[in-house]
Write an enzyme that holds these catalytic residues in place. Structure first.
Site, PDB file in Angstrom:
ATOM      1  N   ASN A 182       4.022  16.281   6.175  1.00 44.00           N
ATOM      2  CA  ASN A 182       4.991  15.298   5.651  1.00 44.00           C
ATOM      3  C   ASN A 182       6.292  15.944   5.166  1.00 44.00           C
ATOM      4  O   ASN A 182       7.312  15.263   5.008  1.00 44.00           O
ATOM      5  CB  ASN A 182       4.386  14.472   4.503  1.00 44.00           C
ATOM      6  CG  ASN A 182       3.374  13.440   4.958  1.00 44.00           C
ATOM      7  OD1 ASN A 182       2.467  13.066   4.208  1.00 44.00           O
ATOM      8  ND2 ASN A 182       3.489  12.958   6.197  1.00 44.00           N
ATOM      9  N   ASP A 198      -2.379   4.871   5.251  1.00 45.28           N
ATOM     10  CA  ASP A 198      -1.376   4.858   6.324  1.00 45.28           C
ATOM     11  C   ASP A 198      -0.815   3.443   6.496  1.00 45.28           C
ATOM     12  O   ASP A 198      -1.485   2.453   6.185  1.00 45.28           O
ATOM     13  CB  ASP A 198      -2.038   5.330   7.627  1.00 45.28           C
ATOM     14  CG  ASP A 198      -1.015   5.809   8.645  1.00 45.28           C
ATOM     15  OD1 ASP A 198       0.195   5.845   8.335  1.00 45.28           O
ATOM     16  OD2 ASP A 198      -1.424   6.127   9.778  1.00 45.28           O
TER      17      ASP A 198
HETATM   18  C1  FPP Z   1       1.639   7.026   5.237  1.00 42.45           C
HETATM   19  O1  FPP Z   1       2.400   5.909   5.589  1.00 42.45           O
HETATM   20  C2  FPP Z   1       1.697   7.252   3.801  1.00 42.45           C
HETATM   21  C3  FPP Z   1       2.224   8.358   3.209  1.00 42.45           C
HETATM   22  C4  FPP Z   1       2.801   9.476   3.943  1.00 42.45           C
HETATM   23  C5  FPP Z   1       2.301   8.516   1.752  1.00 42.45           C
HETATM   24  C6  FPP Z   1       1.253   7.817   0.966  1.00 42.45           C
HETATM   25  C7  FPP Z   1       1.795   7.563  -0.358  1.00 42.45           C
HETATM   26  C8  FPP Z   1       1.545   6.499  -1.125  1.00 42.45           C
HETATM   27  C9  FPP Z   1       0.573   5.466  -0.830  1.00 42.45           C
HETATM   28  C10 FPP Z   1       2.290   6.318  -2.388  1.00 42.45           C
HETATM   29  C11 FPP Z   1       2.204   7.454  -3.298  1.00 42.45           C
HETATM   30  C12 FPP Z   1       0.823   7.750  -3.707  1.00 42.45           C
HETATM   31  C13 FPP Z   1       0.501   8.254  -4.899  1.00 42.45           C
HETATM   32  C14 FPP Z   1      -0.896   8.574  -5.214  1.00 42.45           C
HETATM   33  C15 FPP Z   1       1.516   8.483  -5.923  1.00 42.45           C
HETATM   34  P1  FPP Z   1       3.555   6.079   6.637  1.00 42.45           P
HETATM   35  O2  FPP Z   1       4.811   6.289   5.902  1.00 42.45           O
HETATM   36  O3  FPP Z   1       3.216   7.172   7.597  1.00 42.45           O
HETATM   37  O4  FPP Z   1       3.524   4.694   7.356  1.00 42.45           O
HETATM   38  P2  FPP Z   1       3.839   4.361   8.886  1.00 42.45           P
HETATM   39  O5  FPP Z   1       2.822   5.086   9.716  1.00 42.45           O
HETATM   40  O6  FPP Z   1       3.701   2.887   8.965  1.00 42.45           O
HETATM   41  O7  FPP Z   1       5.233   4.842   9.146  1.00 42.45           O
END
Ligand code: FPP
Length: 259
Positions: free
Chosen positions: A87, A38
């Site tokens: 998501n 996250d």
């Molecule tokens: C949460 O951060 C993260 C995600 C929804 C996606 C996670 C994906 C990756 C780390 C990259 C892709 C992974 C692979 C294995 C290909 P957020 O967007 O919710 O962050 P925020 O809470 O700061 O908005």
């Protein structure tokens, strides 16, 4: 891309990675670690990027470093929460960029996974992913199927409640054909019918970016998991933070409800 220095990299009481590692007991490593990655969006914003996807892109480096480190430390399985069922409600532009990133990652990472003897698996409503991602997933799973080291399990279009619903459906079908009686259902029956029962329950779940939520991640399997929450944002999460989480885990007294 030029990355500004990390905004927050708290070490474990000022110890170096080597000092933390020296304190770890190799015989008491968790077998299965889950990570709720996250903070990608916040990281991108703090870096001054307009697009949240820049945070997801930077998160790939963390995925690579942590996968390698977990394999070297002798873990049996690492589950990464890469995309939740919830998501899908994000802006289509971000979803498309995430799916393109996932597809690229799956093709690009084959050599790295093979050189670290890591086998790729996935869990979730995989049929919901775009055809290109499903193809890339099948390709990389097949290309790494012979590896005998750690299992890297990507949770994709994953929801813990939905996983339980699917398990109940499978069990109901067994009952319908007379292969199982309702009174024979126990906790093991549920566990066996989850997406990846062979991984076992996660001993440790790490969540980055200081959020104290489970967010529908492995809610059946985490009944007795230890939780480690760190303020570090996922794109800045490095081996030293993993080692700190493992030391934190080893300092816990796991009683599983006993005394
Ligand atoms: C949460 O951060 C993260 C995600 C929804 C996606 C996670 C994906 C990756 C780390 C990259 C892709 C992974 C692979 C294995 C290909 P957020 O967007 O919710 O962050 P925020 O809470 O700061 O908005």
């Amino acid at each position: 891309m030029s990355i500004k220095p990390a905004t927050s990299t708290p070490a474990w009481n000022g110890m170096s990675a080597e000092e933390i590692e020296a304190q770890l007991d190799p015989s008491r490593m968790p077998r299965h670690v889950g990570i709720i990655m996250d903070g990608n969006g916040r990281w991108a914003r703090r870096q001054g990027f307009m697009e949240r996807i820049r945070g997801h892109e930077a998160g790939i480096d963390s995925v690579r470093e942590i996968t390698r480190a977990c394999g070297e430390l002798g873990l049996q399985a690492l589950s990464l929460y890469a995309f939740s069922k919830e998501n899908w409600s994000r802006p289509q532009r971000e979803i498309d960029a995430l799916m393109a990133l996932l597809e690229r990652f799956l093709y690009n990472e084959v050599d790295e996974l093979n050189s670290n003897n890591v086998r790729l698996t996935a869990c979730g409503a995989i049929q919901d992913l775009p055809a290109g991602c499903q193809k890339a997933l099948a390709h990389t799973m097949q290309a790494t199927a012979g590896n005998t080291g750690m299992i890297l399990n990507l949770a994709l279009s994953y929801g813990g409640r939905y996983e339980i619903v699917e398990a109940v459906r499978k069990i109901a079908r067994e009952i319908a054909v007379g292969a199982l009686k309702p009174d024979e259902i126990d906790e093991d029956t549920l566990s066996r019918n989850m997406y990846r029962p062979e991984l076992g329950d996660p001993d440790l779940i790490i969540r980055t970016s200081d959020e104290f939520r489970v967010s529908n991640f492995m809610i059946w399997q985490s009944a007795y998991s230890e939780f480690h929450i760190t303020p570090v944002l996922w794109p800045e999460f490095r081996k030293i933070h993993l080692l700190a989480a493992l030391l934190d885990y080893q300092r816990r007294d796991r009683r599983f409800g006993g005394v």
